[in-house]
Design an enzyme around this catalytic site. Structure first.
Site, mmCIF file in Angstrom:
data_model
loop_
_atom_site.group_PDB
_atom_site.id
_atom_site.type_symbol
_atom_site.label_atom_id
_atom_site.label_comp_id
_atom_site.label_asym_id
_atom_site.label_seq_id
_atom_site.Cartn_x
_atom_site.Cartn_y
_atom_site.Cartn_z
ATOM 1 N N ALA A 1 0.841 -1.206 0.000
ATOM 2 C CA ALA A 1 0.000 0.000 0.000
ATOM 3 C C ALA A 1 0.872 1.250 0.000
ATOM 4 C CB ALA A 1 -0.932 -0.017 1.214
ATOM 5 N N ALA B 1 5.504 8.896 -11.981
ATOM 6 C CA ALA B 1 6.435 9.689 -11.179
ATOM 7 C C ALA B 1 5.644 10.270 -10.009
ATOM 8 C CB ALA B 1 7.052 10.805 -12.010
ATOM 9 N N CYS C 1 14.145 5.722 -6.343
ATOM 10 C CA CYS C 1 14.370 4.776 -7.435
ATOM 11 C C CYS C 1 15.580 5.010 -8.317
ATOM 12 C CB CYS C 1 13.121 4.687 -8.294
ATOM 13 S SG CYS C 1 11.766 3.951 -7.375
HETATM 14 P P1 NAD Z 1 6.640 1.854 -0.779
HETATM 15 O O1 NAD Z 1 7.674 1.605 0.212
HETATM 16 O O2 NAD Z 1 5.933 3.176 -0.813
HETATM 17 O O3 NAD Z 1 5.503 0.743 -0.673
HETATM 18 C C1 NAD Z 1 5.760 -0.617 -0.553
HETATM 19 C C2 NAD Z 1 4.804 -1.222 0.475
HETATM 20 O O4 NAD Z 1 4.961 -2.628 0.470
HETATM 21 C C3 NAD Z 1 5.063 -0.757 1.903
HETATM 22 O O5 NAD Z 1 3.891 -0.178 2.421
HETATM 23 C C4 NAD Z 1 5.419 -2.073 2.654
HETATM 24 O O6 NAD Z 1 4.923 -2.103 3.974
HETATM 25 C C5 NAD Z 1 4.735 -3.102 1.790
HETATM 26 N N1 NAD Z 1 5.286 -4.456 1.933
HETATM 27 C C6 NAD Z 1 6.588 -4.838 1.971
HETATM 28 N N2 NAD Z 1 6.669 -6.180 2.086
HETATM 29 C C7 NAD Z 1 5.403 -6.657 2.112
HETATM 30 C C8 NAD Z 1 4.847 -7.957 2.202
HETATM 31 N N3 NAD Z 1 5.618 -9.040 2.262
HETATM 32 N N4 NAD Z 1 3.514 -8.071 2.216
HETATM 33 C C9 NAD Z 1 2.720 -6.973 2.134
HETATM 34 N N5 NAD Z 1 3.187 -5.722 2.040
HETATM 35 C C10 NAD Z 1 4.517 -5.567 2.017
HETATM 36 O O7 NAD Z 1 7.311 1.576 -2.210
HETATM 37 P P2 NAD Z 1 6.916 2.231 -3.614
HETATM 38 O O8 NAD Z 1 7.555 3.568 -3.741
HETATM 39 O O9 NAD Z 1 5.447 2.084 -3.823
HETATM 40 O O10 NAD Z 1 7.698 1.268 -4.611
HETATM 41 C C11 NAD Z 1 7.279 -0.049 -4.846
HETATM 42 C C12 NAD Z 1 7.990 -0.606 -6.061
HETATM 43 O O11 NAD Z 1 7.611 0.117 -7.222
HETATM 44 C C13 NAD Z 1 9.507 -0.520 -6.012
HETATM 45 O O12 NAD Z 1 10.038 -1.652 -6.639
HETATM 46 C C14 NAD Z 1 9.830 0.717 -6.813
HETATM 47 O O13 NAD Z 1 11.104 0.636 -7.409
HETATM 48 C C15 NAD Z 1 8.756 0.694 -7.869
HETATM 49 N N6 NAD Z 1 8.372 2.005 -8.407
HETATM 50 C C16 NAD Z 1 8.242 3.077 -7.587
HETATM 51 C C17 NAD Z 1 7.832 4.315 -8.092
HETATM 52 C C18 NAD Z 1 7.697 5.538 -7.229
HETATM 53 O O14 NAD Z 1 7.527 6.620 -7.767
HETATM 54 N N7 NAD Z 1 7.753 5.444 -5.927
HETATM 55 C C19 NAD Z 1 7.512 4.422 -9.448
HETATM 56 C C20 NAD Z 1 7.624 3.279 -10.250
HETATM 57 C C21 NAD Z 1 8.056 2.073 -9.712
HETATM 58 C C1 UGA Z 2 11.038 8.552 -11.654
HETATM 59 C C2 UGA Z 2 10.636 8.406 -13.120
HETATM 60 O O1 UGA Z 2 10.404 9.710 -13.677
HETATM 61 C C3 UGA Z 2 9.382 7.560 -13.264
HETATM 62 O O2 UGA Z 2 9.068 7.371 -14.632
HETATM 63 C C4 UGA Z 2 9.624 6.207 -12.600
HETATM 64 O O3 UGA Z 2 8.450 5.432 -12.649
HETATM 65 C C5 UGA Z 2 10.025 6.436 -11.158
HETATM 66 O O4 UGA Z 2 11.205 7.275 -11.095
HETATM 67 C C6 UGA Z 2 10.357 5.164 -10.432
HETATM 68 O O5 UGA Z 2 10.621 4.159 -11.040
HETATM 69 O O6 UGA Z 2 10.375 5.269 -9.217
HETATM 70 P P1 UGA Z 2 10.273 10.055 -9.594
HETATM 71 O O7 UGA Z 2 11.543 9.585 -8.978
HETATM 72 O O8 UGA Z 2 9.031 9.926 -8.811
HETATM 73 O O9 UGA Z 2 10.014 9.266 -10.978
HETATM 74 O O10 UGA Z 2 10.420 11.583 -10.004
HETATM 75 P P2 UGA Z 2 11.169 12.346 -11.203
HETATM 76 O O11 UGA Z 2 10.278 13.397 -11.691
HETATM 77 O O12 UGA Z 2 11.715 11.419 -12.195
HETATM 78 O O13 UGA Z 2 12.375 13.062 -10.446
HETATM 79 C C7 UGA Z 2 13.447 12.329 -9.893
HETATM 80 C C8 UGA Z 2 14.499 13.291 -9.364
HETATM 81 O O14 UGA Z 2 15.158 13.969 -10.444
HETATM 82 C C9 UGA Z 2 13.936 14.390 -8.482
HETATM 83 O O15 UGA Z 2 14.807 14.645 -7.409
HETATM 84 C C10 UGA Z 2 13.874 15.579 -9.419
HETATM 85 O O16 UGA Z 2 13.902 16.809 -8.751
HETATM 86 C C11 UGA Z 2 15.121 15.362 -10.244
HETATM 87 N N1 UGA Z 2 15.060 16.028 -11.559
HETATM 88 C C12 UGA Z 2 14.113 15.701 -12.463
HETATM 89 C C13 UGA Z 2 16.020 16.989 -11.884
HETATM 90 O O17 UGA Z 2 16.920 17.290 -11.075
HETATM 91 N N2 UGA Z 2 15.967 17.588 -13.113
HETATM 92 C C14 UGA Z 2 15.018 17.276 -14.042
HETATM 93 O O18 UGA Z 2 15.031 17.861 -15.140
HETATM 94 C C15 UGA Z 2 14.073 16.305 -13.702
#
Ligand code: NAD
Ligand code: UGA
Length: 459
Positions: free
Chosen positions: A13, A165, A277
């Site tokens: 979540a 993002a 990430c």
């Molecule tokens: P997050 O830490 O916000 O959420 C993950 C959740 O999973 C936590 O609430 C945790 O308690 C729960 N969890 C962990 N182990 C568990 C288990 N065994 N059973 C049930 N729940 C469990 O992480 P996030 O930012 O949502 O990222 C999740 C994945 O998606 C990562 O692999 C990340 O790289 C990827 N991702 C993140 C973003 C982003 O913008 N944050 C964007 C694209 C992809």
């Molecule tokens: C990034 C990617 O943009 C998403 O497509 C991807 O799904 C995600 O990572 C992920 O896998 O977690 P996010 O990290 O949420 O998303 O945010 P971004 O907008 O990409 O910014 C990342 C960092 O780069 C921030 O600190 C931002 O301020 C910085 N940034 C971004 C710069 O310094 N300059 C830029 O021109 C753009």
């Protein structure tokens, strides 16, 4: 025609699991979506009006769907048992211990999720990897599932990496550039792909639904993040040259981005990229290159340049404040890793603030969406008993009184609306502004009397 998906369970979540589930619930009223998490506190918060994270537009979506076809639960059995399709959205951080420490992905949560699924499943399920994982992680999931499946129950694994993002998650999910679905080239695999395609097809145009083999899908996610991070390191490397030569990085970005092969977006020089990430995925991408050391070194340099940029920014503050910040008050505006989120994971503000604290500065940190307790935690600062000499003070309303410098770490829109005339009047002189995001009106600040420092330009 294949069986439609009726019930979805999302494990995790967090920043990915909840916005994705809320968008599916709102676009597919006939699908019941339950988000489960091992954190009971998180689940309780999602079930309350005080959500655990801030994401524009998300609360509205949740209020429309929660209790209708969107549910939050810490029951790791019932919702999984009943689901046709399970999204794995658990966190996959960098390993903090042992083999591959500091580089490889920690896949403990991913494996736990796979074992939860197979423990309860008496019906075949489509198991969808949405978390970002190293290439061939689906193979490990598949092997764990196969080894524990009940007789006659065969699950299918798909890769459906998420590209949202933070700060624009809901919009990104509603109008994705593409949705990627990877599956095995078997009949079962392709049927599962089509069943997931029909979920997204409710709101995503067909030409944006891209299907491919599992490993291409897993790798595409890592390459996309690595190339985005590389783009920022490239413009940040250019910013250092700009400062040394008198070129202006905003002008350079404009000129370079006008080339349609390069494009204008994601070329903002900054104090460095942050977020949970980019660094993790760039390094993760390098790890499978263990036998390709040149490739691994190439990608590691993206992270090295980012570290350099953060410390270059912090060190400029120290040097420009006459080589000492000891005992000086410094106002830090913005602590989240980017605007429109309260997330501080790997925020460049953390490295900058720590560097300044190590040098004896007294910081006042303000962020519109980050709780002061989180800021203290990230900076290893205890609650202050004497407000006056604490290393870090967090203030709801900005007080720059007596500060020697204002430092912008996050590009929150509200910062450009501040009354800098009043701020200047209340500060120690000479008064400095260090704009780590190039978001302020530098000419106006100079006219007020500030000494202004920005990224990639001389003022
Ligand atoms: P997050 O830490 O916000 O959420 C993950 C959740 O999973 C936590 O609430 C945790 O308690 C729960 N969890 C962990 N182990 C568990 C288990 N065994 N059973 C049930 N729940 C469990 O992480 P996030 O930012 O949502 O990222 C999740 C994945 O998606 C990562 O692999 C990340 O790289 C990827 N991702 C993140 C973003 C982003 O913008 N944050 C964007 C694209 C992809
Ligand atoms: C990034 C990617 O943009 C998403 O497509 C991807 O799904 C995600 O990572 C992920 O896998 O977690 P996010 O990290 O949420 O998303 O945010 P971004 O907008 O990409 O910014 C990342 C960092 O780069 C921030 O600190 C931002 O301020 C910085 N940034 C971004 C710069 O310094 N300059 C830029 O021109 C753009």
């Amino acid at each position: 025609p294949h069986q439609p998906i009726r019930r979805i369970c999302c494990i995790g979540a967090g920043y990915v699991g909840v916005p994705s589930s809320a968008v599916i619930a709102s676009k597919c009223p006939d699908i019941d979506v339950t988000v489960v998490d091992i954190s009971a506190a998180k689940v309780a918060a999602w079930n309350s009006d005080r959500h655990p994270l801030y994401e524009p537009g998300l609360s509205e979506l949740i209020s429309q769907t929660r209790g209708v076809n969107l549910h939050f639960s810490c029951d790791m059995i019932g919702p999984l048992e009943g689901a046709d399709l399970v999204f794995i959205c658990v966190n996959t951080p960098t390993k903090a211990y042992g083999l591959g420490q500091g580089k490889a992905a920690d896949l403990t949560t991913l494996e736990a999720a796979a074992r939860h699924i197979v423990r309860t499943a008496s019906q075949p399920k489509i198991v969808v990897e949405k978390s970002t994982v190293p290439v061939r992680a689906a193979e490990s999931i598949c092997t764990i599932l196969r080894a524990n499946e009940r007789p006659g129950v065969r699950h299918t694994v798909l890769s459906n990496p998420e590209f949202l993002a933070e700060g624009s998650a809901v919009q990104d999910l509603l109008r994705p550039d593409r949705v990627l679905i990877g599956g095995e080239r078997t009949d079962e695999g392709q049927e599962a792909v089509q069943r997931l395609v029909s979920v997204y097809a409710r709101w995503v145009p067909k030409e944006r639904l891209v299907t491919m083999n599992l490993w291409s899908s897993e790798l595409s996610k890592l390459v996309a993040n690595a190339m985005l991070a590389q783009r920022i390191s490239s413009i940040n490397a250019a910013s250092a040259i700009c400062e040394a030569t008198g070129a202006d990085v905003s002008e350079v970005a404009l000129a370079v981005g006008a080339d349609s092969r390069i494009g204008p977006r994601f070329l903002c020089a900054s104090l460095g990229f942050g977020g949970s990430c980019f660094q993790k995925d760039v390094l993760n991408f390098g790890v499978p290159c263990l036998n390709l050391p040149e490739v691994a070194r190439y990608w590691e340099s993206v992270v090295t340049l980012n570290q350099y940029q953060k410390y270059r920014f912090a060190d400029k503050i120290i040097v420009d404040l006459f080589n000492t910040v000891k005992g000086k008050r410094i106002a830090v505006l913005g602590f989240a890793f980017k605007k429109d989120t309260g997330d501080t994971r790997e925020s460049p503000a953390i490295d900058v603030c720590r560097r300044l604290i190590d040098e004896g500065a007294l910081l006042r940190v303000y962020d519109p969406k980050v709780a002061s307790s989180q800021i203290r935690l990230d900076l290893n600062q205890p609650e202050p008993d004497e407000a006056s000499d604490a290393a870090v003070l967090t203030v709801r309303l900005l007080s720059c009184e007596g500060a020697h410098a204002v430092v912008i770490c996050t590009e929150w829109s509200e910062f450009s609306q501040l009354d800098f005339g009043r701020i200047f009047a209340s500060m120690a002189k000479p008064a400095f502004v260090f704009d780590g995001r190039n978001v302020l009106d530098h000419e106006a600040l100079l006219r007020i009397g500030f000494r202004v420092r920005a990224v990639g330009k001389r003022l």
